[in-house]
Design a protein around this motif. Structure first.
Motif, PDB file in Angstrom:
ATOM      1  N   VAL A 135       0.837  -1.209   0.000  1.00  0.00           N
ATOM      2  CA  VAL A 135       0.000   0.000   0.000  1.00  0.00           C
ATOM      3  C   VAL A 135       0.867   1.252   0.000  1.00  0.00           C
ATOM      4  O   VAL A 135       0.639   2.195  -0.780  1.00  0.00           O
ATOM      5  N   LEU A 136       1.887   1.273   0.852  1.00  0.00           N
ATOM      6  CA  LEU A 136       2.740   2.455   0.942  1.00  0.00           C
ATOM      7  C   LEU A 136       3.499   2.686  -0.363  1.00  0.00           C
ATOM      8  O   LEU A 136       3.583   3.815  -0.860  1.00  0.00           O
ATOM      9  N   ASN A 137       4.029   1.618  -0.957  1.00  0.00           N
ATOM     10  CA  ASN A 137       4.761   1.755  -2.208  1.00  0.00           C
ATOM     11  C   ASN A 137       3.839   2.171  -3.349  1.00  0.00           C
ATOM     12  O   ASN A 137       4.188   3.032  -4.167  1.00  0.00           O
ATOM     13  N   ALA A 138       2.646   1.559  -3.407  1.00  0.00           N
ATOM     14  CA  ALA A 138       1.707   1.833  -4.509  1.00  0.00           C
ATOM     15  C   ALA A 138       1.300   3.302  -4.547  1.00  0.00           C
ATOM     16  O   ALA A 138       1.075   3.863  -5.619  1.00  0.00           O
ATOM     17  N   LYS A 139       1.237   3.949  -3.366  1.00  0.00           N
ATOM     18  CA  LYS A 139       0.850   5.353  -3.337  1.00  0.00           C
ATOM     19  C   LYS A 139       2.034   6.301  -3.400  1.00  0.00           C
ATOM     20  O   LYS A 139       1.995   7.313  -4.115  1.00  0.00           O
ATOM     21  N   THR A 140       3.127   5.983  -2.660  1.00  0.00           N
ATOM     22  CA  THR A 140       4.126   7.016  -2.412  1.00  0.00           C
ATOM     23  C   THR A 140       5.405   6.923  -3.225  1.00  0.00           C
ATOM     24  O   THR A 140       6.157   7.898  -3.266  1.00  0.00           O
ATOM     25  N   ARG A 141       5.695   5.778  -3.888  1.00  0.00           N
ATOM     26  CA  ARG A 141       6.970   5.675  -4.602  1.00  0.00           C
ATOM     27  C   ARG A 141       7.109   6.827  -5.592  1.00  0.00           C
ATOM     28  O   ARG A 141       8.101   7.559  -5.593  1.00  0.00           O
ATOM     29  N   ARG A 142       6.156   6.972  -6.475  1.00  0.00           N
ATOM     30  CA  ARG A 142       6.052   8.142  -7.347  1.00  0.00           C
ATOM     31  C   ARG A 142       4.574   8.439  -7.519  1.00  0.00           C
ATOM     32  O   ARG A 142       3.837   7.638  -8.090  1.00  0.00           O
ATOM     33  N   THR A 143       4.158   9.564  -7.009  1.00  0.00           N
ATOM     34  CA  THR A 143       2.719   9.870  -7.000  1.00  0.00           C
ATOM     35  C   THR A 143       2.205  10.382  -8.341  1.00  0.00           C
ATOM     36  O   THR A 143       1.003  10.356  -8.583  1.00  0.00           O
ATOM     37  N   GLY A 144       3.117  10.843  -9.201  1.00  0.00           N
ATOM     38  CA  GLY A 144       2.682  11.491 -10.434  1.00  0.00           C
ATOM     39  C   GLY A 144       2.585  10.586 -11.640  1.00  0.00           C
ATOM     40  O   GLY A 144       2.381  11.071 -12.755  1.00  0.00           O
TER      41      GLY A 144
END
Length: 423
Positions: A253-262
């Motif tokens: 969940v954390l990676n899916a949202k925050t790795r690259r948000t754009g």
């Protein structure tokens, strides 16, 4: 070149298109070795041109900041030495792949004595219209070339200088390999009338691939007379099932949202099964809050300190930012129903240790990419082993998901007889 009239733009695209058609005819017969050499030469030229590319990118960043682009868009535009090296590596990766042109897709014999083969062939001329990310210049050119296609590139107005510097390196590779320079061409203007001209240039362009935001893709899908490979939005969901492993769920969940948000593969909505929430509490939401993500929560989740109450419009929203919508659902079928209503057909991930639930999720949804216990950030041609991608297609025809070199081919039938006639 500024303030093009419609006729000026048509003349410009016609000139590029005629050159591209001629180049495409040569590329259709080019050997795999020559295309390989062009891509390797382009990769080396990009590395040698690092300073020139960075200088051009600095000009573009100044222009984009003056235009007031969002931080997410500025991140897409920014190049640094690591991203330039990654661009060159992507070219090498595409070069190393098996050549898709001429591949026998199927063959069979008929009782009448005919032998029939279905063989992969280039599409012809591809038009790519994209925003911000200058690395698309290299990715799109490499994949089109690998599949024997000529390409006409129209980068975003904010990335014009970066794209031109990258294009110069690509042409160096073409020259060294003895392939036509017109195999890869850039539209040399920021004027939007050139985009409109590309969309109506069915005489010269065989398919259009838009890469950008909802506004660009929607315009292309609405106005194009040329066939389109596209996705309108990347509204990606992650569903934490009642049988999810907690540690895996927290990581994903954390990676899916925050790795690259754009990027289009960033998660925009988190669905949590009630039983998971009852057992583990608000840990998934708290992880996001601790990472600085704005969580727009519905119902019970809105009681978690730090969240913001979600508006109905937050579901089905592509934020492309450190923002995510979140809600509780009662089981996989309710998750499927939510995604069917609000999803864009891009990428969805289920977090579960239950094979039966995962199978239900995979069968119940028809997004281009479905994942289990993996981050939606893997929705990328490079991560799929394609070397790169020219875009993500969410339509139902021809290409779906990451569009790599193989997806940029069509096919023809080769039929062999022995004086065979039809009675």
């Amino acid at each position: 070149m500024k303030d093009l009239t419609s006729s000026d733009a048509d003349a410009l695209i016609a000139d590029l298109g005629q050159k591209a058609r001629k180049a495409a005819a040569a590329l259709a017969e080019a050997t795999a070795e020559r295309k390989y050499a062009a891509l390797i030469g382009a990769a080396e030229a990009i590395l040698k041109s690092e300073n020139a590319i960075l200088d051009a990118n600095a000009e573009d960043m100044h222009y984009a900041e003056a235009k007031g682009l969002s931080p997410a868009m500025l991140d897409r535009l920014l190049l640094d030495p690591a991203r330039i090296r990654a661009m060159a590596e992507a070219l090498r990766s595409v070069a190393a792949q098996e050549d898709p042109v001429g591949k026998i897709l199927a063959e069979w014999d008929r009782p009448n004595g005919l032998h029939i083969q279905r063989v992969a062939t280039p599409l012809g001329v591809i038009g790519v219209i994209y925003e911000s990310r200058p690395n698309v210049t290299a990715d799109a050119a490499a994949l089109a070339l690998k599949a024997g296609n000529a390409v006409i590139l129209r980068g975003g107005s904010e990335s014009l200088n970066s794209s031109a510097a990258i294009h110069k390196a690509l042409v160096t590779g073409l020259k060294q390999a003895g392939l036509p320079e017109a195999s890869v061409q850039m539209v040399p203007t920021r004027d939007r009338e050139a985009v409109a001209a590309m969309l109506r240039a069915q005489e010269f362009i065989d398919v259009i691939v838009p890469r950008g935001g909802k506004g660009l893709v929607g315009l292309v899908q609405k106005e194009a007379r040329v066939p389109v490979f596209a996705h309108l939005e990347g509204i990606c969901h992650v569903y934490a099932d009642r049988d999810a492993d907690l540690d895996k769920a927290r990581r994903v969940v954390l990676n899916a949202k925050t790795r690259r948000t754009g990027i289009c593969g960033a998660a925009e909505c988190l669905l949590i099964d009630w039983q998971f929430y009852t057992k583990h509490g608000p840990v998934l939401v708290q992880d996001l809050l601790d990472a600085g993500v704005e969580v727009r929560a519905e119902g019970e989740l809105a009681k978690i300190p730090g969240t913001i109450s979600a508006e109905p419009s937050d579901f089905g929203q592509e934020f492309l930012d450190k923002i995510i919508a979140a809600k509780l659902v009662d089981g996989v079928d309710e998750a499927i129903a939510h995604i069917r209503r609000y999803g864009s057909g891009h990428t969805e991930s289920i977090l579960t240790e239950s094979d039966a639930t995962a199978e239900r999720f995979f069968k119940g949804l028809d997004s281009a990419i479905l994942m289990r216990n993996a981050s939606t950030q893997f929705a990328d041609g490079g991560e799929f082993g394609m070397g790169g991608e020219i875009g993500i297609a969410t339509g139902k025809m021809h290409a779906r998901g990451p569009v790599g070199a193989e997806q940029l081919t069509s096919f023809k039938y080769l039929v062999t007889g022995d004086g065979t006639i039809r009675p």
